[in-house]
Design a protein around this motif. Structure first.
Motif, PDB file in Angstrom:
ATOM      1  N   TRP A 185       9.345 -26.866 -15.587  1.00 49.27           N
ATOM      2  CA  TRP A 185       8.108 -26.156 -15.265  1.00 49.27           C
ATOM      3  C   TRP A 185       8.284 -25.253 -14.056  1.00 49.27           C
ATOM      4  O   TRP A 185       8.905 -25.637 -13.055  1.00 49.27           O
ATOM      5  CB  TRP A 185       6.974 -27.143 -14.980  1.00 49.27           C
ATOM      6  CG  TRP A 185       6.517 -27.910 -16.185  1.00 49.27           C
ATOM      7  CD1 TRP A 185       6.910 -29.160 -16.559  1.00 49.27           C
ATOM      8  CD2 TRP A 185       5.576 -27.465 -17.175  1.00 49.27           C
ATOM      9  NE1 TRP A 185       6.278 -29.536 -17.724  1.00 49.27           N
ATOM     10  CE2 TRP A 185       5.446 -28.516 -18.127  1.00 49.27           C
ATOM     11  CE3 TRP A 185       4.823 -26.298 -17.347  1.00 49.27           C
ATOM     12  CZ2 TRP A 185       4.599 -28.423 -19.217  1.00 49.27           C
ATOM     13  CZ3 TRP A 185       3.981 -26.199 -18.437  1.00 49.27           C
ATOM     14  CH2 TRP A 185       3.878 -27.253 -19.365  1.00 49.27           C
ATOM     15  N   GLY A 219       5.911 -22.728 -11.487  1.00 47.93           N
ATOM     16  CA  GLY A 219       4.570 -22.336 -11.072  1.00 47.93           C
ATOM     17  C   GLY A 219       4.574 -20.916 -10.550  1.00 47.93           C
ATOM     18  O   GLY A 219       5.326 -20.584  -9.628  1.00 47.93           O
ATOM     19  N   VAL A 236       1.332 -21.256 -15.114  1.00 52.97           N
ATOM     20  CA  VAL A 236       2.346 -22.303 -15.014  1.00 52.97           C
ATOM     21  C   VAL A 236       3.085 -22.301 -16.346  1.00 52.97           C
ATOM     22  O   VAL A 236       2.473 -22.446 -17.408  1.00 52.97           O
ATOM     23  CB  VAL A 236       1.721 -23.673 -14.721  1.00 52.97           C
ATOM     24  CG1 VAL A 236       2.795 -24.762 -14.722  1.00 52.97           C
ATOM     25  CG2 VAL A 236       0.998 -23.646 -13.372  1.00 52.97           C
ATOM     26  N   ALA A 248      -1.964 -20.891  -8.767  1.00 58.36           N
ATOM     27  CA  ALA A 248      -1.128 -22.077  -8.549  1.00 58.36           C
ATOM     28  C   ALA A 248      -0.317 -21.965  -7.267  1.00 58.36           C
ATOM     29  O   ALA A 248       0.362 -20.974  -7.034  1.00 58.36           O
ATOM     30  CB  ALA A 248      -0.202 -22.286  -9.737  1.00 58.36           C
ATOM     31  N   ILE A 306       3.072 -27.651  -7.909  1.00 55.27           N
ATOM     32  CA  ILE A 306       3.120 -28.412  -9.153  1.00 55.27           C
ATOM     33  C   ILE A 306       3.934 -29.679  -8.916  1.00 55.27           C
ATOM     34  O   ILE A 306       4.804 -29.715  -8.046  1.00 55.27           O
ATOM     35  CB  ILE A 306       3.729 -27.603 -10.324  1.00 55.27           C
ATOM     36  CG1 ILE A 306       5.141 -27.128  -9.977  1.00 55.27           C
ATOM     37  CG2 ILE A 306       2.830 -26.425 -10.689  1.00 55.27           C
ATOM     38  CD1 ILE A 306       5.844 -26.432 -11.142  1.00 55.27           C
ATOM     39  N   ILE A 343      -1.213 -29.658 -11.154  1.00 57.38           N
ATOM     40  CA  ILE A 343      -1.172 -28.269 -10.695  1.00 57.38           C
ATOM     41  C   ILE A 343      -2.187 -28.097  -9.565  1.00 57.38           C
ATOM     42  O   ILE A 343      -3.392 -28.290  -9.760  1.00 57.38           O
ATOM     43  CB  ILE A 343      -1.516 -27.293 -11.835  1.00 57.38           C
ATOM     44  CG1 ILE A 343      -0.577 -27.514 -13.030  1.00 57.38           C
ATOM     45  CG2 ILE A 343      -1.442 -25.852 -11.348  1.00 57.38           C
ATOM     46  CD1 ILE A 343      -0.997 -26.767 -14.275  1.00 57.38           C
TER      47      ILE A 343
END
Length: 358
Positions: free
Chosen positions: A199, A201, A206, A233, A236, A246
């Motif tokens: 992931w 951000g 995201v 964001a 995270i 988030i």
């Protein structure tokens, strides 16, 4: 004669008493000075805030500042590095260690590495495979080279991947609109969820990648607009249960379980109009402690702990002197550390409250 003898003995006793008192006072002052020196030796001189923390495989601790470089704590001594000592920029957003023990510094602009002896800028980059996405367990990922948006060589919002041999630029599956070139700039560290999804951000989305498909959580996915507030964001975190958290600057904390997204701040009734004081709306850092509690560092409202049932707020009265928590870090001993600004410092949770550590 006897009187003179006793006077002589009394005079000697008084002299001895005075000398002893002076000696003890000097020793106390010396001890206090020594203790003060020891404390000062591990007190960071930064004033702009602690943006990042890493405890490396050798037991050294690194502290990245908001705008004053990075500091190495090794064998009880502090060593400072800035652009004059090999850093690409004095803002150090994230710090990582690769499988070979090399320390990487993701700066406001560019990257630097420390091989155990010297700090140097890292400039060897491959731009010829921007769409060749492939995940490896030991990869490191970094923001774009520019302070904001993307540079001409990058040509599109994206990230850098270091596979242990080469640093390559990977383009994200997004396109910016005129005037929104910074919309998809990386704003957080990268994280891996329990199911292996990577992931990233960015300010406006995201983005997750599972080695085959991308998942984009943005305003459209969340059905956000001017009335609800937009995604912004700033942090995270993937927890041990498989949830993605988030943290936003404005709409609070979102929790994604892989199927649906819940506004945790709204669910817990922690918006400003509901709390009438500290709120959980501007969240710049998220962490998980060894007990599985989730922690949220805010801008202006201290730090919050969620134990799965209720949320507790820790503020200046609980030792959190900084009103902006940039990072939440779990040490190798399992201690929870907060990197703060205004005033700058690192605070350790002792189980009840926080105390200044560095």
């Amino acid at each position: 004669m006897k009187i003179k003898y006793y006077q002589y003995i009394f005079s000697l006793f008084c002299t001895f008493l005075i000398a002893t008192t002076i000696s003890c006072n000097n020793q106390n002052r010396s001890n206090k000075a020594e203790n003060k020196s020891e404390i000062g030796a591990t007190r960071l001189k930064y004033t702009t805030g602690i943006r990042s923390i890493l405890e490396d495989s050798k037991g050294n601790i690194w502290f990245g500042s908001y705008n004053e470089g990075v500091c190495l704590l090794r064998n009880g001594k502090l060593q400072y590095f800035t652009i004059e000592n090999g850093l690409s920029h004095n803002q150090v957003r994230n710090i990582y260690e690769d499988k070979n023990g090399v320390i990487w510094f993701e700066c406001g602009k560019g990257l630097s590495i420390y091989d155990g002896q010297k700090m140097v800028k890292y400039t060897e980059t491959n731009y010829n495979s921007k769409n060749e996405w492939k995940l490896n367990d030991n990869d490191l990922w970094f923001k774009g080279d520019a302070i904001e948006a993307y540079n001409k060589i990058e040509g599109n919002p994206g990230v850098y991947q270091y596979d242990g041999k080469e640093l390559s630029y990977r383009a994200l599956p997004v396109k910016t609109k005129p005037g929104q070139e910074n919309h998809y700039s990386i704003s957080t560290n990268f994280v891996r969820s329990k199911n292996g999804t990577l992931w990233f951000g960015t300010f406006g989305a995201v983005i997750g990648y599972n080695d085959s498909d991308f998942k984009i959580i943005d305003d459209a996915f969340l059905e956000l607009n001017d009335q609800t507030g937009h995604l912004h964001a700033r942090s995270i975190m993937a927890d041990s249960k498989g949830n993605l958290w988030i943290g936003n600057n404005g709409i609070g904390v979102l929790k994604y379980d892989g199927k649906k997204v819940v506004n945790f701040t709204k669910q817990q009734k922690l918006k400003k109009e509901e709390t009438k004081g500290n709120s959980l709306e501007k969240v710049f850092s998220i962490g998980e402690d060894k007990l599985g509690n989730i922690w949220f560092g805010t801008a202006g409202s201290g730090v919050w702990r969620y134990d799965g049932k209720s949320v507790q707020n820790f503020t200046k009265e609980d030792g959190v002197e900084s009103n902006h928590i940039w990072t939440i870090y779990k040490s190798k001993k399992g201690e929870l550390w907060l990197g703060g600004a205004s005033p700058s410092g690192v605070y350790r949770f002792n189980g009840v409250s926080f105390e200044r550590k560095f």
